[in-house]
Design a protein around this motif. Structure first.
Motif, PDB file in Angstrom:
ATOM      1  N   ALA A   1       0.833  -1.203   0.000  1.00 31.11           N
ATOM      2  CA  ALA A   1       0.000   0.000   0.000  1.00 31.11           C
ATOM      3  C   ALA A   1       0.872   1.259   0.000  1.00 31.11           C
ATOM      4  O   ALA A   1       0.556   2.246  -0.678  1.00 31.11           O
ATOM      5  CB  ALA A   1      -0.930  -0.003   1.216  1.00 31.11           C
ATOM      6  N   ALA A   2       1.968   1.235   0.753  1.00 29.78           N
ATOM      7  CA  ALA A   2       2.894   2.371   0.763  1.00 29.78           C
ATOM      8  C   ALA A   2       3.521   2.566  -0.618  1.00 29.78           C
ATOM      9  O   ALA A   2       3.722   3.708  -1.072  1.00 29.78           O
ATOM     10  CB  ALA A   2       3.985   2.144   1.810  1.00 29.78           C
ATOM     11  N   MET A   3       3.816   1.472  -1.305  1.00 27.21           N
ATOM     12  CA  MET A   3       4.373   1.565  -2.656  1.00 27.21           C
ATOM     13  C   MET A   3       3.339   2.122  -3.632  1.00 27.21           C
ATOM     14  O   MET A   3       3.681   2.867  -4.560  1.00 27.21           O
ATOM     15  CB  MET A   3       4.861   0.191  -3.115  1.00 27.21           C
ATOM     16  CG  MET A   3       6.005  -0.362  -2.277  1.00 27.21           C
ATOM     17  SD  MET A   3       6.474  -2.057  -2.705  1.00 27.21           S
ATOM     18  CE  MET A   3       7.352  -1.786  -4.252  1.00 27.21           C
ATOM     19  N   ALA A   4       2.062   1.774  -3.427  1.00 29.65           N
ATOM     20  CA  ALA A   4       0.996   2.329  -4.255  1.00 29.65           C
ATOM     21  C   ALA A   4       0.865   3.833  -4.026  1.00 29.65           C
ATOM     22  O   ALA A   4       0.649   4.612  -4.968  1.00 29.65           O
ATOM     23  CB  ALA A   4      -0.327   1.629  -3.945  1.00 29.65           C
ATOM     24  N   TYR A   5       1.011   4.258  -2.785  1.00 33.44           N
ATOM     25  CA  TYR A   5       0.976   5.688  -2.461  1.00 33.44           C
ATOM     26  C   TYR A   5       2.126   6.428  -3.150  1.00 33.44           C
ATOM     27  O   TYR A   5       1.946   7.537  -3.679  1.00 33.44           O
ATOM     28  CB  TYR A   5       1.055   5.881  -0.948  1.00 33.44           C
ATOM     29  CG  TYR A   5       1.181   7.318  -0.503  1.00 33.44           C
ATOM     30  CD1 TYR A   5       0.096   8.185  -0.567  1.00 33.44           C
ATOM     31  CD2 TYR A   5       2.397   7.803  -0.021  1.00 33.44           C
ATOM     32  CE1 TYR A   5       0.213   9.507  -0.169  1.00 33.44           C
ATOM     33  CE2 TYR A   5       2.525   9.124   0.385  1.00 33.44           C
ATOM     34  CZ  TYR A   5       1.436   9.976   0.313  1.00 33.44           C
ATOM     35  OH  TYR A   5       1.558  11.283   0.711  1.00 33.44           O
ATOM     36  N   ASP A   6       3.289   5.810  -3.163  1.00 30.75           N
ATOM     37  CA  ASP A   6       4.451   6.393  -3.837  1.00 30.75           C
ATOM     38  C   ASP A   6       4.172   6.598  -5.326  1.00 30.75           C
ATOM     39  O   ASP A   6       4.458   7.662  -5.888  1.00 30.75           O
ATOM     40  CB  ASP A   6       5.664   5.490  -3.642  1.00 30.75           C
ATOM     41  CG  ASP A   6       6.831   5.888  -4.534  1.00 30.75           C
ATOM     42  OD1 ASP A   6       7.421   6.946  -4.281  1.00 30.75           O
ATOM     43  OD2 ASP A   6       7.140   5.123  -5.476  1.00 30.75           O
ATOM     44  N   ARG A   7       3.594   5.598  -5.978  1.00 30.53           N
ATOM     45  CA  ARG A   7       3.276   5.721  -7.401  1.00 30.53           C
ATOM     46  C   ARG A   7       2.173   6.749  -7.650  1.00 30.53           C
ATOM     47  O   ARG A   7       2.181   7.461  -8.661  1.00 30.53           O
ATOM     48  CB  ARG A   7       2.854   4.367  -7.972  1.00 30.53           C
ATOM     49  CG  ARG A   7       3.950   3.306  -8.016  1.00 30.53           C
ATOM     50  CD  ARG A   7       5.097   3.737  -8.914  1.00 30.53           C
ATOM     51  NE  ARG A   7       6.054   4.607  -8.221  1.00 30.53           N
ATOM     52  CZ  ARG A   7       6.843   5.493  -8.815  1.00 30.53           C
ATOM     53  NH1 ARG A   7       6.775   5.678 -10.111  1.00 30.53           N
ATOM     54  NH2 ARG A   7       7.686   6.234  -8.131  1.00 30.53           N
ATOM     55  N   PHE A   8       1.215   6.831  -6.726  1.00 31.02           N
ATOM     56  CA  PHE A   8       0.139   7.821  -6.843  1.00 31.02           C
ATOM     57  C   PHE A   8       0.700   9.245  -6.804  1.00 31.02           C
ATOM     58  O   PHE A   8       0.340  10.090  -7.630  1.00 31.02           O
ATOM     59  CB  PHE A   8      -0.871   7.612  -5.716  1.00 31.02           C
ATOM     60  CG  PHE A   8      -1.834   8.752  -5.537  1.00 31.02           C
ATOM     61  CD1 PHE A   8      -2.862   8.968  -6.440  1.00 31.02           C
ATOM     62  CD2 PHE A   8      -1.701   9.626  -4.465  1.00 31.02           C
ATOM     63  CE1 PHE A   8      -3.748  10.034  -6.294  1.00 31.02           C
ATOM     64  CE2 PHE A   8      -2.580  10.688  -4.303  1.00 31.02           C
ATOM     65  CZ  PHE A   8      -3.602  10.898  -5.215  1.00 31.02           C
ATOM     66  N   ILE A   9       1.585   9.507  -5.855  1.00 35.98           N
ATOM     67  CA  ILE A   9       2.184  10.840  -5.746  1.00 35.98           C
ATOM     68  C   ILE A   9       3.045  11.134  -6.969  1.00 35.98           C
ATOM     69  O   ILE A   9       3.021  12.252  -7.521  1.00 35.98           O
ATOM     70  CB  ILE A   9       3.031  10.956  -4.462  1.00 35.98           C
ATOM     71  CG1 ILE A   9       2.147  10.778  -3.227  1.00 35.98           C
ATOM     72  CG2 ILE A   9       3.736  12.307  -4.413  1.00 35.98           C
ATOM     73  CD1 ILE A   9       1.071  11.820  -3.068  1.00 35.98           C
TER      74      ILE A   9
END
Length: 324
Positions: free
Chosen positions: A120-128
């Motif tokens: 989920a943290a990696m998904a947040y990174d890609r979102f930003i």
């Protein structure tokens, strides 16, 4: 006095017997080779990823920082189960001590839940990176990345401590046989003859908080990411933007897909062989696939791995030439 004696007999479980692969004794040698190859491939693949990220300054970015955490988690997760499985292939009676079972449960839950939150943290990174590129250096600073990674590990650790503590309070009854190749919470709850309501509530709550919530967060993140990518006018720009998250999206789909099959199988038509196969895919094969996916779909990782391979081959060739 009689009740005390019966309770003592019920809780006096010193070992468990795994029944996971006992139905196919003729395949023990072949299964040993398959599991050994998968384990070695997992170790080498993830170690190559860790080394490539460590020595290549180009990969010193938030995305690869999280990837290095994922690779380390995969090594730990696989090493929790596979070595015991390999040893048991040579044992007629495939056993694990009570303390070993509890320890395996603790580390298994820790690494599995940590990986769930880390994805989920990696998904947040890609979102930003895709939806807010100008604010990326601020929103994904080294300190924030460290907090996100540490938070992932902390969530897994706290969750595991809770479940492990509750599991040790169970009164276990015979037989001490586990219809699997590893120790997991639902499997031990089936062996209990005491009230398991508290354990079951804790399992449902943790599944919702650390299982479902990260999954929903990741899904929403990728809905927004895909929406932002589709708004890019040039086809080359869309392709470039999608390539930065394609590897992570593939890993997420495989992780949650096999995880849902592993823990949400219907009770009707239950098959031990199917259960074992799904668990092998989730616990053993998936950690091997992650470095392969990132190596095949990520140009920067492929370049770093090529340089790493050449860095080992050239010194060896030089030594051969000198000695010859």
């Amino acid at each position: 006095m009689k009740d005390i004696k019966e309770r003592r007999n019920q809780t006096d479980v010193t070992e468990f017997i795994f029944l996971g692969f006992s139905k196919h004794p003729e395949l023990q040698g072949l299964l040993f080779l398959v599991f050994l190859v998968i384990y070695l491939a997992t170790l080498l693949g993830n170690l190559f990823i860790l080394t490539a990220i460590r020595i290549n300054p180009v990969l010193h970015t938030p995305m690869y920082y999280f990837l290095s955490n994922l690779s380390f988690l995969d090594i730990c997760y696989t090493s929790t189960t596979v070595p015991i499985i390999l040893v048991n292939f040579f044992q007629e009676k495939k056993t694990i001590t009570y303390e070993g079972c509890v320890s395996q449960l603790f580390f298994l839950v820790t690494f599995a839940r940590s990986e769930c939150v880390l994805l989920a943290a990696m998904a947040y990174d890609r979102f930003i990176a895709i939806c807010h590129p100008l604010r990326y250096p601020v929103l994904m600073s080294k300190r924030i990345c460290a907090y996100l990674a540490a938070g992932s590990w902390l969530c897994g650790l706290v969750n595991s401590l809770t479940h492990t503590s509750l599991t040790t309070t169970l009164t276990l009854c015979g037989p001490n046989q586990i219809s699997h190749f590893l120790c997991d919470i639902p499997l031990l709850l089936k062996l209990s003859c005491s009230d398991t309501s508290v354990n079951e509530v804790a399992l449902y709550v943790s599944s919702a908080i650390i299982g479902l919530s990260p999954c929903l967060f990741t899904a929403v993140s990728y809905i927004l990411i895909i929406s932002a990518i589709l708004k890019i006018q040039s086809a080359q720009g869309r392709k470039k933007a999608f390539s930065t998250c394609a590897s992570h999206l593939t890993v997420v789909v495989i992780y949650y897909g096999t995880g849902n099959f592993n823990y949400d199988q219907p009770s009707s038509g239950y098959s031990l062989d199917v259960d074992i196969l799904v668990s092998v895919l989730f616990c053993i094969v998936t950690p091997m696939l992650n470095p392969i996916i990132y190596s095949l779909r990520n140009k920067e990782v492929k370049v770093a791995l090529r340089k790493l391979r050449e860095g080992y081959i050239l010194p060896i060739n030089s030594i051969v030439q000198i000695t010859s």
